[in-house]
Design a protein around this motif. Structure first.
Motif, PDB file in Angstrom:
ATOM      1  N   ASN A  20       0.826  -1.213   0.000  1.00 31.66           N
ATOM      2  CA  ASN A  20       0.000   0.000   0.000  1.00 31.66           C
ATOM      3  C   ASN A  20       0.857   1.260   0.000  1.00 31.66           C
ATOM      4  OD1 ASN A  20      -2.317  -1.538  -0.013  1.00 31.66           O
ATOM      5  ND2 ASN A  20      -2.598  -1.441   2.218  1.00 31.66           N
ATOM      6  N   THR A  21       1.987   1.215   0.748  1.00 36.85           N
ATOM      7  CA  THR A  21       2.892   2.361   0.761  1.00 36.85           C
ATOM      8  C   THR A  21       3.483   2.614  -0.616  1.00 36.85           C
ATOM      9  OG1 THR A  21       3.452   1.925   3.071  1.00 36.85           O
ATOM     10  CG2 THR A  21       4.950   3.344   1.829  1.00 36.85           C
ATOM     11  N   PHE A  22       3.889   1.547  -1.292  1.00 40.91           N
ATOM     12  CA  PHE A  22       4.452   1.680  -2.625  1.00 40.91           C
ATOM     13  C   PHE A  22       3.412   2.228  -3.605  1.00 40.91           C
ATOM     14  CE2 PHE A  22       5.134  -0.191  -6.860  1.00 40.91           C
ATOM     15  CZ  PHE A  22       6.366   0.368  -7.156  1.00 40.91           C
ATOM     16  N   ILE A  23       2.186   1.711  -3.517  1.00 37.06           N
ATOM     17  CA  ILE A  23       1.126   2.195  -4.406  1.00 37.06           C
ATOM     18  C   ILE A  23       0.845   3.665  -4.128  1.00 37.06           C
ATOM     19  CG2 ILE A  23      -1.316   1.964  -4.990  1.00 37.06           C
ATOM     20  CD1 ILE A  23      -1.048  -1.031  -4.500  1.00 37.06           C
ATOM     21  N   GLY A  24       0.839   4.047  -2.839  1.00 37.18           N
ATOM     22  CA  GLY A  24       0.604   5.443  -2.498  1.00 37.18           C
ATOM     23  C   GLY A  24       1.672   6.362  -3.068  1.00 37.18           C
ATOM     24  N   TRP A  25       2.940   5.931  -2.977  1.00 32.74           N
ATOM     25  CA  TRP A  25       4.029   6.758  -3.524  1.00 32.74           C
ATOM     26  C   TRP A  25       3.961   6.865  -5.038  1.00 32.74           C
ATOM     27  CZ3 TRP A  25       6.893  10.284  -1.497  1.00 32.74           C
ATOM     28  CH2 TRP A  25       7.162  10.271  -0.123  1.00 32.74           C
ATOM     29  N   THR A  26       3.481   5.813  -5.705  1.00 33.44           N
ATOM     30  CA  THR A  26       3.356   5.904  -7.165  1.00 33.44           C
ATOM     31  C   THR A  26       2.321   6.950  -7.573  1.00 33.44           C
ATOM     32  OG1 THR A  26       1.726   4.100  -7.165  1.00 33.44           O
ATOM     33  CG2 THR A  26       4.042   3.509  -7.529  1.00 33.44           C
ATOM     34  N   PHE A  27       1.317   7.175  -6.718  1.00 36.03           N
ATOM     35  CA  PHE A  27       0.342   8.223  -7.005  1.00 36.03           C
ATOM     36  C   PHE A  27       0.883   9.604  -6.639  1.00 36.03           C
ATOM     37  CE2 PHE A  27      -2.703   4.667  -6.868  1.00 36.03           C
ATOM     38  CZ  PHE A  27      -3.453   4.948  -7.996  1.00 36.03           C
ATOM     39  N   ILE A  28       1.612   9.686  -5.541  1.00 33.83           N
ATOM     40  CA  ILE A  28       2.062  10.991  -5.032  1.00 33.83           C
ATOM     41  C   ILE A  28       3.285  11.498  -5.787  1.00 33.83           C
ATOM     42  CG2 ILE A  28       3.014  12.173  -3.000  1.00 33.83           C
ATOM     43  CD1 ILE A  28       1.315  10.319  -1.280  1.00 33.83           C
ATOM     44  N   LEU A  29       4.215  10.595  -6.129  1.00 31.82           N
ATOM     45  CA  LEU A  29       5.515  11.001  -6.652  1.00 31.82           C
ATOM     46  C   LEU A  29       5.440  11.835  -7.924  1.00 31.82           C
ATOM     47  CD1 LEU A  29       8.373  10.688  -5.658  1.00 31.82           C
ATOM     48  CD2 LEU A  29       8.644   8.719  -7.168  1.00 31.82           C
ATOM     49  N   PRO A  30       4.643  11.471  -8.942  1.00 35.05           N
ATOM     50  CA  PRO A  30       4.604  12.337 -10.143  1.00 35.05           C
ATOM     51  C   PRO A  30       4.163  13.763  -9.834  1.00 35.05           C
ATOM     52  CG  PRO A  30       3.609  10.209 -10.598  1.00 35.05           C
ATOM     53  CD  PRO A  30       3.825  10.266  -9.126  1.00 35.05           C
ATOM     54  N   ASN A  31       3.137  13.913  -8.991  1.00 33.85           N
ATOM     55  CA  ASN A  31       2.681  15.250  -8.634  1.00 33.85           C
ATOM     56  C   ASN A  31       3.730  15.991  -7.812  1.00 33.85           C
ATOM     57  OD1 ASN A  31       0.744  17.353  -8.489  1.00 33.85           O
ATOM     58  ND2 ASN A  31       0.237  16.726  -6.420  1.00 33.85           N
ATOM     59  N   PHE A  32       4.402  15.275  -6.906  1.00 36.63           N
ATOM     60  CA  PHE A  32       5.421  15.922  -6.084  1.00 36.63           C
ATOM     61  C   PHE A  32       6.612  16.362  -6.927  1.00 36.63           C
ATOM     62  CE2 PHE A  32       9.279  15.714  -3.486  1.00 36.63           C
ATOM     63  CZ  PHE A  32       8.953  16.638  -2.502  1.00 36.63           C
ATOM     64  N   ILE A  33       6.998  15.533  -7.904  1.00 35.84           N
ATOM     65  CA  ILE A  33       8.107  15.916  -8.783  1.00 35.84           C
ATOM     66  C   ILE A  33       7.745  17.173  -9.568  1.00 35.84           C
ATOM     67  CG2 ILE A  33       9.441  15.206 -10.803  1.00 35.84           C
ATOM     68  CD1 ILE A  33       9.321  12.351  -9.754  1.00 35.84           C
ATOM     69  N   GLY A  34       6.518  17.210 -10.085  1.00 35.18           N
ATOM     70  CA  GLY A  34       6.083  18.414 -10.790  1.00 35.18           C
ATOM     71  C   GLY A  34       6.063  19.629  -9.886  1.00 35.18           C
ATOM     72  N   PHE A  35       5.586  19.458  -8.647  1.00 34.93           N
ATOM     73  CA  PHE A  35       5.570  20.568  -7.690  1.00 34.93           C
ATOM     74  C   PHE A  35       6.987  21.023  -7.355  1.00 34.93           C
ATOM     75  CE2 PHE A  35       6.051  21.616  -3.163  1.00 34.93           C
ATOM     76  CZ  PHE A  35       5.359  22.821  -3.115  1.00 34.93           C
ATOM     77  N   ALA A  36       7.901  20.054  -7.160  1.00 31.18           N
ATOM     78  CA  ALA A  36       9.271  20.413  -6.798  1.00 31.18           C
ATOM     79  C   ALA A  36       9.976  21.141  -7.936  1.00 31.18           C
ATOM     80  CB  ALA A  36      10.050  19.159  -6.403  1.00 31.18           C
ATOM     81  N   VAL A  37       9.800  20.652  -9.167  1.00 34.10           N
ATOM     82  CA  VAL A  37      10.509  21.239 -10.307  1.00 34.10           C
ATOM     83  C   VAL A  37       9.915  22.580 -10.699  1.00 34.10           C
ATOM     84  CG1 VAL A  37      11.073  20.910 -12.746  1.00 34.10           C
ATOM     85  CG2 VAL A  37      11.256  18.987 -11.154  1.00 34.10           C
ATOM     86  N   LEU A  38       8.591  22.677 -10.699  1.00 34.99           N
ATOM     87  CA  LEU A  38       7.932  23.878 -11.218  1.00 34.99           C
ATOM     88  C   LEU A  38       7.598  24.913 -10.146  1.00 34.99           C
ATOM     89  CD1 LEU A  38       5.481  22.173 -13.734  1.00 34.99           C
ATOM     90  CD2 LEU A  38       7.719  23.173 -14.205  1.00 34.99           C
ATOM     91  N   THR A  39       7.594  24.533  -8.868  1.00 38.61           N
ATOM     92  CA  THR A  39       7.200  25.476  -7.809  1.00 38.61           C
ATOM     93  C   THR A  39       8.253  25.593  -6.729  1.00 38.61           C
ATOM     94  OG1 THR A  39       4.868  24.964  -8.214  1.00 38.61           O
ATOM     95  CG2 THR A  39       5.418  26.052  -6.138  1.00 38.61           C
ATOM     96  N   LEU A  40       8.608  24.486  -6.088  1.00 37.58           N
ATOM     97  CA  LEU A  40       9.488  24.540  -4.925  1.00 37.58           C
ATOM     98  C   LEU A  40      10.871  25.062  -5.280  1.00 37.58           C
ATOM     99  CD1 LEU A  40       9.775  23.975  -1.923  1.00 37.58           C
ATOM    100  CD2 LEU A  40      10.458  21.634  -2.491  1.00 37.58           C
ATOM    101  N   VAL A  41      11.488  24.486  -6.310  1.00 36.69           N
ATOM    102  CA  VAL A  41      12.831  24.927  -6.711  1.00 36.69           C
ATOM    103  C   VAL A  41      12.830  26.383  -7.176  1.00 36.69           C
ATOM    104  CG1 VAL A  41      14.721  24.527  -8.348  1.00 36.69           C
ATOM    105  CG2 VAL A  41      13.606  22.587  -7.217  1.00 36.69           C
ATOM    106  N   PRO A  42      11.879  26.822  -8.026  1.00 38.55           N
ATOM    107  CA  PRO A  42      11.858  28.249  -8.383  1.00 38.55           C
ATOM    108  C   PRO A  42      11.673  29.174  -7.191  1.00 38.55           C
ATOM    109  CG  PRO A  42      10.551  26.996  -9.939  1.00 38.55           C
ATOM    110  CD  PRO A  42      10.920  26.054  -8.843  1.00 38.55           C
TER     111      PRO A  42
END
Length: 309
Positions: free
Chosen positions: A26-48
């Motif tokens: 369940n943890t792995f499945i949860g991360w597969t849902f969260i990770l793409p959105n988090f990567i987009g947030f980190a690259v496009l929002t957090l890092v800038p």
């Protein structure tokens, strides 16, 4: 006498309980849902955002390296009259836009909170400006506000007003004109929020107030308004943040003019960054705008928390 050596005990491999495997899965499945959105947030929002905070303490014009200047950008803001004008204009716009949009959207929600035939059509019509192109809205309303041939001034002159406002060509009336157009555009979205809040109010409260002899006005002030407090708080916070970071409508409708009558902080950041290539200075203005927004929002949360006690 011969000694016998006892055989070594065989190790039984430890098996994870089925519940642990299910938890890992369940943890792995949860991360597969969260990770793409988090990567987009980190690259496009957090890092800038992190880069923005660094750039605010530098002098950089895209070409060459960023030179560290410390607090110099913030010290320059103190004596920057254009920044002061943009700050005051932003506050002025917020003072016009927030209460006006609250009142109009709540009034629309009350009017359309009925079960009459065709009410869904009128709800759609009220919401339609929110999804309309900003450019189309600016062009149409500039034509309506035209001082010489605009329908608005023609109507005012028909009512007997000899010198109607110049609207977007007047330093006095340009900001109220923009606030009116912005209210017209946003009222449909916030109307839906208020409409959802109205439909969540239990009918028993109105029935009990009616039995106690309360009229419509008393039911509105003693039942509707207190029950809508969470919705009103959310709408107020969203309106405040949106008002302080207004950019697109003013850019297309007045471009900050006439003069600097409608220049707001977001447009000033755009001018300093993308037109004058002073990205360090623009980042400092952006941080000031961020601090204003977060301060006002925190104050609103504290006031709301105190009221709910």
């Amino acid at each position: 006498m011969a000694t016998t050596v006892a055989p070594a005990p065989t190790r039984v491999p430890r098996q994870r309980p089925p519940g642990s495997r299910l938890k890992l899965r369940n943890t792995f499945i949860g991360w597969t849902f969260i990770l793409p959105n988090f990567i987009g947030f980190a690259v496009l929002t957090l890092v800038p955002v992190v880069i923005l905070f660094y750039m605010a303490f530098t002098s950089w014009n895209v070409f060459g390296s960023a030179d560290w200047v410390g607090l110099e950008n913030f010290r320059d803001l103190i004596s920057d009259r254009t920044f002061h004008t943009a700050l005051l204009n932003t506050g002025y716009y917020a003072l016009l836009h927030i209460p006006l949009t609250l009142a109009v959207s709540l009034g629309l929600a009350l009017l359309l909170n009925t079960k009459l035939r065709g009410v869904a059509f009128f709800r759609t019509v009220a919401f339609f400006p929110y999804i309309t192109s900003i450019v189309a809205i600016a062009v149409v309303w500039n034509m309506l506000f035209s001082p010489e041939s605009g329908p608005v001034n023609q109507f005012l002159m028909a009512l007997g007003i000899d010198n109607p406002p110049g609207w977007t060509t007047s330093t006095t009336w340009a900001m109220p004109a923009v606030a009116l157009v912005s209210t017209w555009r946003d009222m449909g979205y916030y109307m839906l929020l208020f409409l959802a809040g109205l439909q969540a109010i239990p009918g028993e409260l109105y029935e009990a107030a009616r039995v106690d002899g309360a009229n419509k006005i008393q039911r509105f002030w003693n039942v509707t308004i207190p029950s809508l407090r969470p919705t009103t708080f959310f709408v107020t916070v969203m309106l405040t943040i949106g008002s302080f970071k207004v950019f697109d409508l003013i850019l297309v409708m007045t471009d900050g003019g006439p003069g600097t009558a409608t220049l707001v902080l977001s447009q000033y950041i755009y001018r300093k960054g993308f037109e004058e290539q002073q990205f360090g200075y623009a980042s400092a203005v952006a941080i000031v705008l961020f601090l204003i927004c977060i301060t006002v929002t925190v104050v609103q949360f504290l006031v709301n928390k105190r009221r709910n006690r």
